[in-house]
Design a protein around this motif. Sequence first.
Motif, PDB file in Angstrom:
ATOM      1  N   GLY A  29       0.593  -1.138   0.226  1.00 17.30           N
ATOM      2  CA  GLY A  29      -0.030   0.234  -0.257  1.00 17.30           C
ATOM      3  C   GLY A  29       1.044   1.093   0.435  1.00 17.30           C
ATOM      4  N   TYR A  30       2.088   1.007  -0.663  1.00 11.49           N
ATOM      5  CA  TYR A  30       2.549   2.020  -0.592  1.00 11.49           C
ATOM      6  C   TYR A  30       3.071   2.787  -2.280  1.00 11.49           C
ATOM      7  N   GLY A  31       3.464   4.729  -1.862  1.00 12.86           N
ATOM      8  CA  GLY A  31       4.027   4.190  -3.149  1.00 12.86           C
ATOM      9  C   GLY A  31       4.832   4.122  -4.760  1.00 12.86           C
ATOM     10  N   TYR A  32       4.732   4.675  -5.812  1.00 13.78           N
ATOM     11  CA  TYR A  32       6.315   3.887  -6.479  1.00 13.78           C
ATOM     12  C   TYR A  32       6.383   4.756  -7.329  1.00 13.78           C
ATOM     13  N   LEU A  33       8.025   5.098  -7.292  1.00 13.84           N
ATOM     14  CA  LEU A  33       8.841   5.957  -8.245  1.00 13.84           C
ATOM     15  C   LEU A  33       9.194   5.154  -9.126  1.00 13.84           C
ATOM     16  N   ASP A  34       9.236   5.367  -9.757  1.00 14.76           N
ATOM     17  CA  ASP A  34      10.320   4.519 -11.508  1.00 14.76           C
ATOM     18  C   ASP A  34      10.526   6.321 -11.993  1.00 14.76           C
ATOM     19  N   SER A  35      12.596   5.616 -10.946  1.00 11.48           N
ATOM     20  CA  SER A  35      12.764   6.955 -11.805  1.00 11.48           C
ATOM     21  C   SER A  35      13.395   7.012 -12.689  1.00 11.48           C
ATOM     22  N   GLY A  36      14.291   5.340 -13.222  1.00 16.59           N
ATOM     23  CA  GLY A  36      14.300   5.285 -14.555  1.00 16.59           C
ATOM     24  C   GLY A  36      13.528   6.597 -16.158  1.00 16.59           C
ATOM     25  N   ALA A  37      11.940   6.897 -15.377  1.00 17.07           N
ATOM     26  CA  ALA A  37      11.253   6.725 -16.036  1.00 17.07           C
ATOM     27  C   ALA A  37      11.235   8.826 -16.500  1.00 17.07           C
ATOM     28  N   LEU A  38      12.163   9.340 -15.062  1.00 19.04           N
ATOM     29  CA  LEU A  38      12.179  10.727 -15.132  1.00 19.04           C
ATOM     30  C   LEU A  38      13.637  11.089 -16.302  1.00 19.04           C
ATOM     31  N   TYR A  39      14.976  10.174 -16.415  1.00 19.86           N
ATOM     32  CA  TYR A  39      15.674  10.798 -17.000  1.00 19.86           C
ATOM     33  C   TYR A  39      15.523   9.934 -18.484  1.00 19.86           C
ATOM     34  N   ARG A  40      14.520   9.013 -18.707  1.00 19.50           N
ATOM     35  CA  ARG A  40      13.711   9.099 -20.298  1.00 19.50           C
ATOM     36  C   ARG A  40      13.158  10.291 -20.855  1.00 19.50           C
ATOM     37  N   ILE A  41      12.495  10.976 -19.313  1.00 21.75           N
ATOM     38  CA  ILE A  41      11.288  12.168 -19.609  1.00 21.75           C
ATOM     39  C   ILE A  41      12.357  13.512 -20.319  1.00 21.75           C
ATOM     40  N   VAL A  42      13.963  13.448 -19.510  1.00 19.77           N
ATOM     41  CA  VAL A  42      15.033  14.399 -19.973  1.00 19.77           C
ATOM     42  C   VAL A  42      15.355  14.266 -20.692  1.00 19.77           C
ATOM     43  N   ALA A  43      15.538  13.050 -21.645  1.00 19.86           N
ATOM     44  CA  ALA A  43      16.045  12.744 -22.941  1.00 19.86           C
ATOM     45  C   ALA A  43      14.734  13.305 -23.829  1.00 19.86           C
ATOM     46  N   HIS A  44      13.722  12.930 -23.636  1.00 24.63           N
ATOM     47  CA  HIS A  44      12.583  13.206 -24.819  1.00 24.63           C
ATOM     48  C   HIS A  44      12.593  14.276 -25.026  1.00 24.63           C
ATOM     49  N   ALA A  45      12.223  14.986 -23.712  1.00 23.52           N
ATOM     50  CA  ALA A  45      12.412  16.470 -24.028  1.00 23.52           C
ATOM     51  C   ALA A  45      13.081  17.620 -24.387  1.00 23.52           C
ATOM     52  N   ALA A  46      14.424  16.593 -24.429  1.00 22.33           N
ATOM     53  CA  ALA A  46      15.582  17.267 -24.648  1.00 22.33           C
ATOM     54  C   ALA A  46      15.284  17.027 -26.508  1.00 22.33           C
ATOM     55  N   GLN A  47      15.212  15.689 -26.923  1.00 23.50           N
ATOM     56  CA  GLN A  47      14.967  15.881 -28.371  1.00 23.50           C
ATOM     57  C   GLN A  47      14.174  17.031 -29.082  1.00 23.50           C
ATOM     58  N   GLN A  48      13.154  16.541 -27.993  1.00 24.94           N
ATOM     59  CA  GLN A  48      12.258  17.969 -28.737  1.00 24.94           C
ATOM     60  C   GLN A  48      11.992  19.436 -28.885  1.00 24.94           C
ATOM     61  N   GLN A  49      13.587  19.760 -27.668  1.00 24.94           N
ATOM     62  CA  GLN A  49      13.573  21.283 -27.484  1.00 24.94           C
ATOM     63  C   GLN A  49      15.076  21.149 -28.501  1.00 24.94           C
ATOM     64  N   ASN A  50      15.538  20.655 -29.094  1.00 24.70           N
ATOM     65  CA  ASN A  50      17.010  19.973 -29.333  1.00 24.70           C
ATOM     66  C   ASN A  50      17.775  21.135 -28.550  1.00 24.70           C
ATOM     67  N   VAL A  51      17.879  20.293 -27.790  1.00 23.97           N
ATOM     68  CA  VAL A  51      19.040  20.450 -26.765  1.00 23.97           C
ATOM     69  C   VAL A  51      19.846  18.881 -26.568  1.00 23.97           C
ATOM     70  N   SER A  52      21.527  19.124 -26.542  1.00 25.25           N
ATOM     71  CA  SER A  52      21.936  17.745 -26.868  1.00 25.25           C
ATOM     72  C   SER A  52      22.249  17.230 -25.485  1.00 25.25           C
ATOM     73  N   TRP A  53      21.876  16.222 -25.471  1.00 27.37           N
ATOM     74  CA  TRP A  53      22.321  15.145 -24.822  1.00 27.37           C
ATOM     75  C   TRP A  53      23.734  15.141 -23.732  1.00 27.37           C
ATOM     76  N   GLN A  54      24.205  16.104 -24.983  1.00 27.08           N
ATOM     77  CA  GLN A  54      25.913  16.051 -24.112  1.00 27.08           C
ATOM     78  C   GLN A  54      26.022  17.531 -23.504  1.00 27.08           C
ATOM     79  N   ASP A  55      25.013  18.442 -23.322  1.00 27.55           N
ATOM     80  CA  ASP A  55      25.180  19.742 -22.847  1.00 27.55           C
ATOM     81  C   ASP A  55      24.627  19.842 -21.401  1.00 27.55           C
ATOM     82  N   ALA A  56      25.392  19.124 -20.342  1.00 25.93           N
ATOM     83  CA  ALA A  56      25.063  19.109 -19.086  1.00 25.93           C
ATOM     84  C   ALA A  56      24.123  20.293 -18.028  1.00 25.93           C
ATOM     85  N   GLU A  57      24.545  21.542 -19.045  1.00 21.58           N
ATOM     86  CA  GLU A  57      24.047  22.504 -17.867  1.00 21.58           C
ATOM     87  C   GLU A  57      22.553  22.549 -18.846  1.00 21.58           C
ATOM     88  N   ALA A  58      22.748  22.813 -20.126  1.00 19.61           N
ATOM     89  CA  ALA A  58      21.470  22.726 -20.658  1.00 19.61           C
ATOM     90  C   ALA A  58      20.531  21.911 -20.079  1.00 19.61           C
TER      91      ALA A  58
END
Length: 223
Positions: A29-58
């Motif tokens: 009866g606990y909550g669940y966090l799929d932390s891998g989804a967060l990194y997937r979300i960032v990779a996807h958003a970066a691709q959509q917004q033309n931010v490089s997967w190599q640009d740490a600060e961006a």
Amino acid sequence: TASITVVAIDGPSASGKGSVAQRVAKHLGYGYLDSGALYRIVAHAAQQQNVSWQDAEALAALARGLHIEFHGEDVLVNGQDVGDAIRSEAMGKGASEVAVHGPLRAALLDVQHDFRQAPGLVADGRDMATVVFPDAAIKIFLTAAVEIRAERRYKQLLAKGAAADLSTILEDLKARDARDQQRAAAPLVQAEDAVLLDTSAIDLEQSVAQAIEIVANIKTIAL
Ligand code: CDP
Ligand code: CDP
């Protein structure tokens, strides 16, 4: 947060972390966090917004601007459902590329801590026990031989009706393992105080039962 029980489950890709963690969370009866989804979300958003997967600060800046909501299988990012888009193998690879950057990982800490709500949380990923929830009451390192993991991923893809090649999957998994284990920022490693759960020779049901037993044993001793 002393009364909130955190169960941290880490391990390599396709070991069964997600399936086991979700079932354990439901059982407790606990909550669940799929932390891998967060990194997937960032990779996807970066691709959509033309931010490089190599640009740490961006990437870190981009992550701070994302409003992320999980509703079961649905994943809403700034109102857009990206649940299916982030589950692709391409975004799995993208996730492991953006995940090497320390500034991005730091930007995602608060988001992850916010999942800690009473009565408890089951969180799965690579650094749940070592970095994100170092004081978790229960830590499990869930793994399986890489050949077994490749077969599991292969069967998962076939079940989805996707094209799959076992030897390609095996090579991809080995590359992902190496990237996750060898990076400087929060590498994949078994926490000193984590219990090892090797699922190579057991099925999903048995893996869930053993994880629940580990949780019950630690709770009996500690509480
Ligand atoms: O989250 P992670 O990538 O670690 O793995 P998953 O997606 O939860 O599991 C990969 C596949 O392995 C799923 O189809 C599980 O049902 C399966 N599995 C299995 O066959 N035997 C186990 N002992 C654990 C998981
Ligand atoms: O399902 P699978 O285990 O393949 O992937 P995932 O758990 O969705 O994670 C995708 C990638 O995100 C991993 O290969 C890691 O590089 C990264 N990740 C991470 O760095 N830290 C986490 N806590 C979770 C995932």
